[in-house]
Motif scaffolding. Structure first.
Motif, PDB file in Angstrom:
ATOM      1  N   ARG A 326     -18.770 -12.314   5.021  1.00  0.00           N
ATOM      2  CA  ARG A 326     -18.055 -11.132   4.519  1.00  0.00           C
ATOM      3  C   ARG A 326     -18.937  -9.895   4.641  1.00  0.00           C
ATOM      4  O   ARG A 326     -18.475  -8.808   5.015  1.00  0.00           O
ATOM      5  N   ALA A 327     -20.198 -10.038   4.364  1.00  0.00           N
ATOM      6  CA  ALA A 327     -21.133  -8.906   4.490  1.00  0.00           C
ATOM      7  C   ALA A 327     -21.210  -8.431   5.936  1.00  0.00           C
ATOM      8  O   ALA A 327     -21.301  -7.217   6.201  1.00  0.00           O
ATOM      9  N   ALA A 328     -21.138  -9.361   6.886  1.00  0.00           N
ATOM     10  CA  ALA A 328     -21.186  -8.992   8.304  1.00  0.00           C
ATOM     11  C   ALA A 328     -19.946  -8.214   8.707  1.00  0.00           C
ATOM     12  O   ALA A 328     -20.025  -7.224   9.453  1.00  0.00           O
ATOM     13  N   VAL A 329     -18.782  -8.632   8.200  1.00  0.00           N
ATOM     14  CA  VAL A 329     -17.537  -7.917   8.513  1.00  0.00           C
ATOM     15  C   VAL A 329     -17.599  -6.507   7.930  1.00  0.00           C
ATOM     16  O   VAL A 329     -17.257  -5.517   8.597  1.00  0.00           O
ATOM     17  N   GLU A 330     -18.021  -6.403   6.679  1.00  0.00           N
ATOM     18  CA  GLU A 330     -18.109  -5.082   6.040  1.00  0.00           C
ATOM     19  C   GLU A 330     -19.103  -4.188   6.771  1.00  0.00           C
ATOM     20  O   GLU A 330     -18.875  -2.978   6.903  1.00  0.00           O
ATOM     21  N   ILE A 351     -16.125 -14.215  12.384  1.00  0.00           N
ATOM     22  CA  ILE A 351     -16.375 -12.831  11.956  1.00  0.00           C
ATOM     23  C   ILE A 351     -15.744 -11.844  12.929  1.00  0.00           C
ATOM     24  O   ILE A 351     -15.118 -10.854  12.518  1.00  0.00           O
ATOM     25  N   VAL A 352     -15.898 -12.101  14.221  1.00  0.00           N
ATOM     26  CA  VAL A 352     -15.308 -11.207  15.225  1.00  0.00           C
ATOM     27  C   VAL A 352     -13.795 -11.168  15.076  1.00  0.00           C
ATOM     28  O   VAL A 352     -13.174 -10.095  15.176  1.00  0.00           O
ATOM     29  N   ARG A 353     -13.161 -12.311  14.809  1.00  0.00           N
ATOM     30  CA  ARG A 353     -11.703 -12.339  14.621  1.00  0.00           C
ATOM     31  C   ARG A 353     -11.295 -11.478  13.433  1.00  0.00           C
ATOM     32  O   ARG A 353     -10.303 -10.732  13.488  1.00  0.00           O
ATOM     33  N   ALA A 354     -12.059 -11.564  12.333  1.00  0.00           N
ATOM     34  CA  ALA A 354     -11.729 -10.777  11.138  1.00  0.00           C
ATOM     35  C   ALA A 354     -11.917  -9.284  11.399  1.00  0.00           C
ATOM     36  O   ALA A 354     -11.083  -8.450  10.996  1.00  0.00           O
ATOM     37  N   ILE A 355     -12.993  -8.920  12.067  1.00  0.00           N
ATOM     38  CA  ILE A 355     -13.248  -7.508  12.398  1.00  0.00           C
ATOM     39  C   ILE A 355     -12.155  -6.978  13.314  1.00  0.00           C
ATOM     40  O   ILE A 355     -11.636  -5.861  13.125  1.00  0.00           O
ATOM     41  N   LEU A 356     -11.799  -7.769  14.294  1.00  0.00           N
ATOM     42  CA  LEU A 356     -10.750  -7.391  15.240  1.00  0.00           C
ATOM     43  C   LEU A 356      -9.437  -7.138  14.511  1.00  0.00           C
ATOM     44  O   LEU A 356      -8.751  -6.126  14.744  1.00  0.00           O
ATOM     45  N   ASP A 357      -9.081  -8.041  13.599  1.00  0.00           N
ATOM     46  CA  ASP A 357      -7.832  -7.893  12.845  1.00  0.00           C
ATOM     47  C   ASP A 357      -7.852  -6.625  12.000  1.00  0.00           C
ATOM     48  O   ASP A 357      -6.882  -5.857  11.983  1.00  0.00           O
ATOM     49  N   ALA A 358      -8.970  -6.377  11.320  1.00  0.00           N
ATOM     50  CA  ALA A 358      -9.050  -5.200  10.447  1.00  0.00           C
ATOM     51  C   ALA A 358      -8.921  -3.907  11.237  1.00  0.00           C
ATOM     52  O   ALA A 358      -8.207  -2.981  10.823  1.00  0.00           O
ATOM     53  N   PHE A 359      -9.574  -3.814  12.377  1.00  0.00           N
ATOM     54  CA  PHE A 359      -9.506  -2.594  13.184  1.00  0.00           C
ATOM     55  C   PHE A 359      -8.114  -2.401  13.793  1.00  0.00           C
ATOM     56  O   PHE A 359      -7.601  -1.285  13.852  1.00  0.00           O
ATOM     57  N   GLU A 360      -7.512  -3.491  14.253  1.00  0.00           N
ATOM     58  CA  GLU A 360      -6.195  -3.350  14.886  1.00  0.00           C
ATOM     59  C   GLU A 360      -5.124  -3.009  13.860  1.00  0.00           C
ATOM     60  O   GLU A 360      -4.159  -2.308  14.185  1.00  0.00           O
TER      61      GLU A 360
END
Length: 720
Positions: A326-330, A351-360
């Motif tokens: 979670r810290a990495a995503v934030e 982590i990349v999947r979560a970051i991708l989802d948040a940005f999109e």
């Protein structure tokens, strides 16, 4: 068995002036090994017309489709020895301006002295009925060009250059080729791809150029500096370069010092204190430092709802992130540039999947990229999102040899995520950072414990060491990954611990250590594993699914001998490809050894030789789902790949790997090397190891240190 025969060209069946590949029908054969009648002659050599007498050195082979052929290594044109042959030669179309009718008139006028007239007294062509002044001048120039081409081909082949390289030189310099080769042979090494210093040096020394000639010493210095760069260094200490070049050239240091200063004055190399750079690498480091400082100087606006956005991404994707994840995503959502690093099984893809989802969800345009096609394909499969190579992202233009995306034409994206960043070299990193728009974010993902890039520099390591970019290092192995001994042993290796072998009776085992001390026994074990034990127990294809990875090229367990043995075992009946001396066969597993942007195949890509077009000399190689055509002159970019070096395996993943590790490999052994090899395996890893070699590798923590100046540049730029 090679033979040398001479004969007369009856007809030209096929020719390609771009590659030099030709098929001739040659008769009236003379010499030891000559057969009665005529024979097809195939190979790469200069153009020769019907009626030309030629001397051929080559080998008679039986082609499955075309029957008996003489595959030529060297073809030397000879003067025709009959009036009829002379007329056919001059009228063959080889010399623009002389057709069959004019050829007959020239021979009727001058007889067997016709070539002497063309060579020495072309003005006498006015004695030939019907030849006007303009046509005579045209014939004179065409004849001189043809003779120059034949002369340089003969000169270069005599001094060790292959026909393909000779053709490449002629294509590069045109009618100046002979002059350059004879008067400035070291230019060949500096300006023509495929011509090394040693070939140019052989030619120069045979032409009488002295060992301490300034041009030779300058070429030698650049050759040594490029060799140091090929080992991954961005610069060479001046003292080290001078010592190395003086020893290689066998000249006094004073000559080398003068050459370094002269090359600096002509901007062929760059000096920064006692560091010597190839200019493009100095510019690349400076570009990286400047562009990162620019990006970090304009942070994105604060996001008050950061935790909520991460929680929403978890819910949508059905994930439960660990605190460190979670810290990495934030981190990636908060900062303009960020780095996430860690080994296998620590959840980088999650982590990349979560970051991708948040940005999109925030309607941001996100581009995913990786250094190689294989790595980009794996990234796309893992994220269910389009991913490309960095070269495609930057729109590399092969004809101009430059990226179309740059500071003036930046990438159209709000976020760029780069995976497998340990493989990104300094020039590629500079190109990427230059092409990022001012408002874009950059997320760099990779494993800093992998071997550094094949190209110069250690971009990911230097970035992390500089401390100027926010980063998270992941180390916790998650439950599902912890069930794999491959993952567990990879982390044991990082900690300097000996990897544990599974019991042979364990049906779910994916990691084995087979103890072998003798190199010959290790070689035999690798062959047995590839041909019998792995296919029988695991049902894996040795050609498609299993890759041998070894630290070195030489020795019984090096790539060269292992490839020869594995080729014989796995592809014994493949038809040899004569244009590369029978080294490769139809059906062979091969690797591309340099970037080929036009064909879109890159250094380290694996393929299979599918078919050979005997009429054109083209070879067709399948890379994944794509068939790629290779012309004769470019086949030297392919090597056998049943066994490859560990360095070449970076960014790739295979169902199974077999890794010989012996004390004879001691100069290459390191923890990073072993870790990189093991983490290439997805389902099965087998170490064929001498326990002493394993201990040596585990004791060497950072044997891959590279000479770079990027850390200090990054820190200086960040302060400014």
């Amino acid at each position: 068995m090679p033979i040398t025969v001479s004969g007369e060209v009856e007809r030209v069946t096929y020719e390609n002036d771009e590659t030099g590949f030709r098929v001739l029908r040659v008769g009236s054969l003379e010499g030891e090994g000559a057969r009665p009648g005529s024979i097809p002659v195939v190979g790469s050599f200069q153009a020769v017309g019907p009626g030309t007498r030629i001397r051929i050195t080559g080998e008679i082979v039986n082609d499955p489709r075309h029957g008996e052929q003489l595959r030529a290594d060297v073809v030397v044109p000879l003067a025709p020895n009959t009036l009829e042959g002379l007329a056919r030669y001059l009228g063959s179309g080889l010399i623009p301006g002389i057709g069959q009718a004019y050829a007959r008139r020239i021979v009727d006028t001058f007889g067997m002295k016709s070539l002497e007239v063309l060579d020495e007294r072309p003005e006498r062509l006015r004695e030939v009925q019907g030849l006007g002044r303009r046509r005579i001048e045209h014939i004179r120039k065409a004849w001189q060009a043809q003779r120059a081409l034949s002369g340089v081909m003969l000169l270069l082949q005599t001094h060790g250059a292959s026909a393909q390289l000779a053709i490449r030189i002629v294509k590069h310099y045109g009618d100046r080729a002979a002059s350059v080769a004879q008067n400035s042979p070291y230019r060949l090494a500096l300006e023509v791809r495929g011509i090394g210093f040693k070939t140019a040096d052989r030619l120069a020394r045979s032409l009488g150029i002295s060992g301490d000639h300034p041009e030779r010493v300058r070429a030698g210095v650049l050759h040594e500096l490029e060799g140091i760069t090929d080992q991954g260094h961005v610069y060479a200490p001046r003292e080290f370069l001078v010592e190395r070049a003086a020893a290689m050239l066998e000249v006094d240091r004073a000559h080398v010092e003068a050459a370094v200063d002269a090359l600096h004055a002509s901007e062929r190399l760059a000096l920064e204190g006692e560091r010597v750079f190839l200019p493009y690498l100095l510019r690349a480091e400076q570009q990286i430092a400047g562009d990162l400082a620019r990006l970090l100087a304009s942070p994105p606006p604060a996001d008050a709802a950061l935790s909520r956005r991460v929680a929403e991404a978890e819910t949508r994707l059905g994930l439960e992130l660990a605190p460190r994840q979670r810290a990495a995503v934030e981190l990636a959502l908060r900062h303009k540039v960020s780095v996430i690093t860690g080994g296998p099984g620590v959840g980088k893809t999650t982590i990349v999947r979560a970051i991708l989802d948040a940005f999109e969800r925030d309607r941001k345009v996100v581009r995913l990229a990786a250094p190689t096609g294989r790595a980009a394909k794996r990234l796309a499969e893992a994220t269910q999102h389009d991913a490309s190579t960095l070269h495609r992202l930057l729109e590399f233009e092969p004809r101009a040899m430059r990226f179309q995306r740059d500071a003036r034409n930046p990438i159209e994206a709000h976020v760029v995520i780069v995976d497998e960043a340990s493989m990104v070299d300094v020039p590629l990193a500079a190109a990427l950072l230059s092409a990022l728009p001012e408002e874009a974010r950059l997320l760099i993902v990779g494993d800093q414990d992998q071997l550094p890039s094949v190209g110069p520099g250690a971009f990911l390591r230097d970035l992390l060491e500089s401390g100027i970019v926010p980063s998270v290092r992941l180390s916790e192995i998650f439950r599902q990954a912890a069930e794999s001994r491959i993952v567990v042993n990879a982390h044991r290796i990082l900690g300097g611990e000996t990897p544990e072998s599974a019991a042979r009776t364990d049906e779910r085992a994916d990691f084995f250590v087979v103890s072998r001390r003798d190199p010959e026994e290790a070689q035999a074990t690798v062959l047995e594993l590839m041909t019998e034990r792995i296919p029988r127990r695991f049902g894996l294809s040795p050609e498609r699914d299993v890759q041998v990875l070894t630290p070195m090229h030489r020795g019984p367990a090096g790539t060269i001998l292992l490839n020869q043995k594995l080729q014989e075992a796995l592809n014994p009946r493949g038809e040899p490809l004569a244009q590369i001396a029978g080294r490769l066969r139809l059906g062979d597993k091969v690797m591309q050894t340099r970037n080929d942007y036009e064909r879109e195949v890159y250094n380290g890509d694996l393929g299979r030789v599918e078919r050979l077009d005997a009429d054109t000399g083209s070879v067709f190689v399948r890379f994944d789902q794509r068939e790629v055509e290779y012309e004769t002159a470019d086949l030297d970019a392919l090597v056998l790949a049943y066994a490859t070096s560990i360095h070449k395996s970076q960014g790739s993943e295979y169902p199974a790997v077999v890794i010989p590790l012996l004390t004879t490999h001691f100069v290459m052994l390191s923890r990073n090397l072993l870790y990189t090899a093991v983490t290439r395996a997805r389902r099965l890893c087998v170490l064929v190891a001498d326990p002493r070699a394993l201990s040596l590798a585990l004791d060497q923590v950072r044997k891959e240190e590279r000479k770079t100046a990027l850390v200090e540049r990054l820190r200086s730029a960040a302060v400014i």
